[in-house]
Design a protein around this motif. Structure first.
Motif, short mmCIF file in Angstrom:
data_model
loop_
_atom_site.label_atom_id
_atom_site.label_comp_id
_atom_site.label_asym_id
_atom_site.label_seq_id
_atom_site.Cartn_x
_atom_site.Cartn_y
_atom_site.Cartn_z
N LEU A 72 0.83 -1.21 0.00
CA LEU A 72 0.00 0.00 0.00
C LEU A 72 0.86 1.26 0.00
N ALA A 73 1.94 1.26 0.76
CA ALA A 73 2.82 2.43 0.81
C ALA A 73 3.39 2.73 -0.57
N TYR A 74 3.91 1.72 -1.25
CA TYR A 74 4.48 1.97 -2.57
C TYR A 74 3.40 2.34 -3.58
N LEU A 75 2.22 1.76 -3.47
CA LEU A 75 1.13 2.14 -4.38
C LEU A 75 0.73 3.60 -4.18
N LEU A 76 0.62 4.02 -2.93
CA LEU A 76 0.26 5.41 -2.66
C LEU A 76 1.35 6.37 -3.13
N GLN A 77 2.60 6.00 -2.94
CA GLN A 77 3.69 6.86 -3.42
C GLN A 77 3.71 6.92 -4.95
N PHE A 78 3.45 5.81 -5.59
CA PHE A 78 3.37 5.75 -7.05
C PHE A 78 2.25 6.68 -7.53
N CYS A 79 1.09 6.59 -6.90
CA CYS A 79 -0.04 7.45 -7.27
C CYS A 79 0.28 8.92 -7.05
N ALA A 80 0.96 9.24 -5.96
CA ALA A 80 1.30 10.63 -5.67
C ALA A 80 2.22 11.20 -6.73
N VAL A 81 3.20 10.42 -7.16
CA VAL A 81 4.15 10.88 -8.18
C VAL A 81 3.44 11.13 -9.51
N LEU A 82 2.48 10.30 -9.85
CA LEU A 82 1.79 10.42 -11.14
C LEU A 82 0.50 11.25 -11.08
N GLY A 83 0.10 11.65 -9.88
CA GLY A 83 -1.13 12.42 -9.75
C GLY A 83 -2.39 11.61 -9.96
N VAL A 84 -2.34 10.35 -9.59
CA VAL A 84 -3.51 9.46 -9.70
C VAL A 84 -4.20 9.39 -8.35
N ASP A 85 -5.50 9.64 -8.32
CA ASP A 85 -6.26 9.44 -7.10
C ASP A 85 -6.67 7.96 -7.09
N PRO A 86 -6.11 7.17 -6.17
CA PRO A 86 -6.38 5.73 -6.21
C PRO A 86 -7.84 5.38 -5.98
N LEU A 87 -8.55 6.18 -5.19
CA LEU A 87 -9.96 5.89 -4.94
C LEU A 87 -10.80 6.17 -6.18
N VAL A 88 -10.49 7.23 -6.88
CA VAL A 88 -11.19 7.54 -8.13
C VAL A 88 -10.87 6.47 -9.17
N ALA A 89 -9.60 6.10 -9.27
CA ALA A 89 -9.20 5.07 -10.24
C ALA A 89 -9.94 3.76 -9.98
#
Length: 106
Positions: A72-89
């Motif tokens: 989860l930590a790496y997924l959230l960091q990945f999303c932050a770098v790319l500007g992806v909202d994981p909940l919206v995705a």
């Protein structure tokens, strides 16, 4: 605590350590894959019955929690770098899957 709160904490955690140059999409995707593999390793040689019971064993349960946290930590960091909202995705993906795989007989 929200997903956004956790994401902000992770960004800050990396920033104060000067890790931003290493937190690019490729490196974070690779780290995410490695951590997912480590989660899978917990279950590698278990039977389906043993896997279903994994949380009843304190050592294995702790390892599962640690690996879930790492994924989860790496997924959230990945999303932050790319500007992806994981909940919206995720919400959008569920909608697409609903159209792709309709309820039988509906």
């Amino acid at each position: 605590m929200t997903v956004a709160d956790l994401s902000a904490r992770l960004v800050e955690f990396a920033a104060v350590r000067g890790w931003q140059p290493f937190h690019n999409p490729k490196n974070l995707a690779a780290a995410l894959s490695v951590e997912a593999g480590e989660l899978l390793e917990v279950f590698q040689w278990l039977t389906p019955e043993q896997a279903a019971d994994v949380m009843a064993h304190p050592e294995r349960a702790g390892r599962v929690r640690d690996e879930v946290a790492d994924v989860l930590a790496y997924l959230l960091q990945f999303c932050a770098v790319l500007g992806v909202d994981p909940l919206v995705a995720l919400a959008e993906k569920i909608e697409r899957n609903g159209r792709r795989f309709p309820v039988p007989g509906a």
